[in-house]
Design an enzyme around this catalytic site. Structure first.
Site, PDB file in Angstrom:
ATOM      1  N   LYS A   1     -74.743  15.177  16.977  1.00 52.53           N
ATOM      2  CA  LYS A   1     -76.070  14.545  16.953  1.00 52.53           C
ATOM      3  C   LYS A   1     -77.153  15.564  16.632  1.00 52.53           C
ATOM      4  O   LYS A   1     -78.104  15.256  15.928  1.00 52.53           O
ATOM      5  CB  LYS A   1     -76.374  13.828  18.281  1.00 52.53           C
ATOM      6  CG  LYS A   1     -75.522  12.579  18.460  1.00 52.53           C
ATOM      7  CD  LYS A   1     -76.236  11.443  19.154  1.00 52.53           C
ATOM      8  CE  LYS A   1     -75.431  10.166  18.997  1.00 52.53           C
ATOM      9  NZ  LYS A   1     -75.846   9.065  19.814  1.00 52.53           N
TER      10      LYS A   1
ATOM     11  N   LYS B   1     -67.063   5.499  11.897  1.00 48.29           N
ATOM     12  CA  LYS B   1     -67.107   4.300  12.747  1.00 48.29           C
ATOM     13  C   LYS B   1     -68.374   3.478  12.475  1.00 48.29           C
ATOM     14  O   LYS B   1     -69.408   4.025  12.076  1.00 48.29           O
ATOM     15  CB  LYS B   1     -66.979   4.678  14.228  1.00 48.29           C
ATOM     16  CG  LYS B   1     -68.262   5.076  14.894  1.00 48.29           C
ATOM     17  CD  LYS B   1     -68.130   5.009  16.408  1.00 48.29           C
ATOM     18  CE  LYS B   1     -69.488   5.313  17.009  1.00 48.29           C
ATOM     19  NZ  LYS B   1     -69.688   4.930  18.358  1.00 48.29           N
TER      20      LYS B   1
ATOM     21  N   LYS C   1     -74.461   1.106  15.428  1.00 47.45           N
ATOM     22  CA  LYS C   1     -75.649   0.234  15.410  1.00 47.45           C
ATOM     23  C   LYS C   1     -76.881   0.945  14.885  1.00 47.45           C
ATOM     24  O   LYS C   1     -77.820   0.302  14.455  1.00 47.45           O
ATOM     25  CB  LYS C   1     -75.895  -0.387  16.787  1.00 47.45           C
ATOM     26  CG  LYS C   1     -76.147   0.593  17.906  1.00 47.45           C
ATOM     27  CD  LYS C   1     -76.490  -0.152  19.176  1.00 47.45           C
ATOM     28  CE  LYS C   1     -75.568   0.154  20.332  1.00 47.45           C
ATOM     29  NZ  LYS C   1     -75.522   1.551  20.769  1.00 47.45           N
TER      30      LYS C   1
HETATM   31  N1  AQP Z   1     -67.278   1.045  15.833  1.00 47.77           N
HETATM   32  C1  AQP Z   1     -66.882   0.861  17.077  1.00 47.77           C
HETATM   33  N2  AQP Z   1     -65.642   0.370  17.325  1.00 47.77           N
HETATM   34  C2  AQP Z   1     -65.241   0.180  18.614  1.00 47.77           C
HETATM   35  N3  AQP Z   1     -66.001   0.440  19.694  1.00 47.77           N
HETATM   36  C3  AQP Z   1     -67.247   0.913  19.488  1.00 47.77           C
HETATM   37  N4  AQP Z   1     -68.249   1.265  20.327  1.00 47.77           N
HETATM   38  C4  AQP Z   1     -69.309   1.681  19.596  1.00 47.77           C
HETATM   39  N5  AQP Z   1     -69.029   1.613  18.295  1.00 47.77           N
HETATM   40  C5  AQP Z   1     -67.753   1.150  18.184  1.00 47.77           C
HETATM   41  C6  AQP Z   1     -68.181   1.157  21.774  1.00 47.77           C
HETATM   42  O1  AQP Z   1     -69.378   0.514  22.195  1.00 47.77           O
HETATM   43  C7  AQP Z   1     -69.776   1.030  23.462  1.00 47.77           C
HETATM   44  C8  AQP Z   1     -71.247   1.333  23.446  1.00 47.77           C
HETATM   45  O2  AQP Z   1     -71.565   2.487  22.841  1.00 47.77           O
HETATM   46  P1  AQP Z   1     -72.997   3.142  22.990  1.00 47.77           P
HETATM   47  O3  AQP Z   1     -74.071   2.168  22.833  1.00 47.77           O
HETATM   48  O4  AQP Z   1     -73.072   3.948  24.230  1.00 47.77           O
HETATM   49  O5  AQP Z   1     -73.076   4.141  21.825  1.00 47.77           O
HETATM   50  P2  AQP Z   1     -72.121   4.482  20.704  1.00 47.77           P
HETATM   51  O6  AQP Z   1     -70.694   4.574  21.117  1.00 47.77           O
HETATM   52  O7  AQP Z   1     -72.709   5.710  20.061  1.00 47.77           O
HETATM   53  O8  AQP Z   1     -72.300   3.189  19.791  1.00 47.77           O
HETATM   54  P3  AQP Z   1     -73.029   3.081  18.454  1.00 47.77           P
HETATM   55  O9  AQP Z   1     -73.028   1.655  18.050  1.00 47.77           O
HETATM   56  O10 AQP Z   1     -72.455   4.057  17.466  1.00 47.77           O
HETATM   57  O11 AQP Z   1     -74.493   3.475  18.854  1.00 47.77           O
HETATM   58  P4  AQP Z   1     -75.484   4.533  18.242  1.00 47.77           P
HETATM   59  O12 AQP Z   1     -75.486   4.238  16.770  1.00 47.77           O
HETATM   60  O13 AQP Z   1     -76.779   4.248  18.910  1.00 47.77           O
HETATM   61  O14 AQP Z   1     -74.971   5.908  18.557  1.00 47.77           O
HETATM   62  C9  AQP Z   1     -68.865   2.203  23.763  1.00 47.77           C
HETATM   63  O15 AQP Z   1     -67.893   1.756  24.692  1.00 47.77           O
HETATM   64  C10 AQP Z   1     -68.220   2.508  22.450  1.00 47.77           C
HETATM   65  O16 AQP Z   1     -66.927   3.069  22.586  1.00 47.77           O
END
Ligand code: AQP
Length: 331
Positions: free
Chosen positions: A115, A197, A200
């Site tokens: 990050k 991956k 969001k």
């Molecule tokens: N692509 C994915 N496939 C499966 N599981 C996923 N998770 C996130 N992306 C995928 C799971 O969602 C939960 C929430 O995650 P988070 O909000 O703490 O942040 P993250 O993992 O960093 O999710 P994002 O969507 O990628 O958010 P941003 O873009 O804000 O960093 C976790 O249980 C994660 O495993």
């Protein structure tokens, strides 16, 4: 909370519109845990501000996320669902745990390295101490199990180390949590770059599908998803785009890959995309309907937030009071 059940803690950041990755990787699996465990599902808005957020959007995304927790089938009477920022004990314990965490440990965290390299302009201290806040989230509730995706394993290891270190000095204050590996659930990949991956906060909306996207948008995003120049539908790492579509299909239909593959024999990518879009929409449409109803009923959601926050505060305070006493804060 039932005394005899194990405690599970998990959360999602309201850092964007919730994707089908968040749904298949987290939310959908959570709904299967709610009877067997005492679950806390937090909207981790304090984690979200490690990246700059638009205030109005953050507020709306946080409320939408809480409503989505309910819309996907998490029962607000069985689970504790709340905003992290409404329970100040998270921040208080995080400060204390900061004093039990080494700079070297935090510097080794892969997510911080990734990050901070992406976020050249705003490498703030919160991004660095993010895993300590996560440790506080978990340890406050004497959590037994934490459902973790691949990218959070290292943070959970650190949580265990911090808890063990604290306990060695002050006695058994914290339960040392274990990872909970879900039986099902896949890592959903970006639609245009299927080796990364789905996220969001991705800047390119063609890379993801949000749970609340218009159904036509969903169809078009799947239609435009990257496959390859070949024709055959095979589930292999060499074909990441096709593999990802098959994973989405498998998650949407609740069928294993081995079960769905015969149905695609002799079919082309056009057929695959149509099948994926139909299955995904069949899964998402009822969630969207429930979400709209919940979101309209302000009093209902406010009441859930109030009741659940009170319970979370009560439980968090039990641990925090013990911690403060042990380290010698005046009573
Ligand atoms: N692509 C994915 N496939 C499966 N599981 C996923 N998770 C996130 N992306 C995928 C799971 O969602 C939960 C929430 O995650 P988070 O909000 O703490 O942040 P993250 O993992 O960093 O999710 P994002 O969507 O990628 O958010 P941003 O873009 O804000 O960093 C976790 O249980 C994660 O495993």
């Amino acid at each position: 909370m039932g005394e005899d059940k194990k405690v599970i803690f998990s959360g999602i950041q309201p850092s964007g519109a919730i994707t089908i990755g968040n749904y298949f990787g987290a939310l959908k699996n959570w709904t299967k845990l709610q009877d067997e465990y005492n679950c806390l599902f937090c909207v981790v808005d304090m984690h979200a501000i490690t990246v700059r957020q638009n205030p109005a959007e953050l507020r709306q995304q946080a409320r939408d996320l809480l409503a989505l927790y309910i819309a996907v089938g998490l029962d607000p009477k069985k689970n504790i669902m709340y905003y992290q920022s409404h329970v100040p004990q998270h921040a208080e314990l995080a400060w204390i745990l900061n004093c039990f965490t080494y700079m070297g440990e935090l510097s080794r965290m892969t997510q911080f390295k990734e990050k901070s390299s992406k976020q050249g302009q705003n490498i703030n201290a919160g991004l660095f101490t993010y895993p300590v806040l996560m440790a506080a989230d978990i340890l406050l509730y004497q959590t037994d199990l934490v459902p973790v995706g691949h990218d959070q394993k290292q943070h959970l290891e650190l949580t265990r180390d911090i808890a063990t270190r604290f306990n060695q000095t002050y006695g058994d204050v914290f339960k040392v949590p274990d990872p909970f590996i879900a039986k099902v659930g896949a890592r959903i990949m970006s639609l245009q770059e299927p080796t990364s991956k789905m996220s969001k906060s991705d800047e390119n909306p063609n890379n993801f599908i949000s749970l609340l996207d218009d159904l036509n948008v969903i169809k078009n995003r799947i239609k435009r998803a990257v496959t390859d120049s070949e024709k055959e539908i095979i589930y292999t790492a060499d074909k990441p785009g096709v593999k990802n579509l098959l994973d989405i299909y498998s998650c949407s239909t609740n069928k294993a890959i081995a079960e769905i593959m015969p149905g695609f024999e002799g079919k082309g990518y056009g057929d695959l995309k149509k099948a994926v879009a139909d299955a995904l929409i069949a899964e998402i449409e009822p969630i969207q309907k429930r979400f709209q109803d919940i979101r309209k009923d302000k009093a209902y959601l406010d009441d859930i937030i109030k009741t659940n926050t009170d319970t979370a505060k009560y439980l968090a305070d039990k641990t925090l009071r013990k911690v403060k006493k042990k380290i010698g804060f005046p009573q």
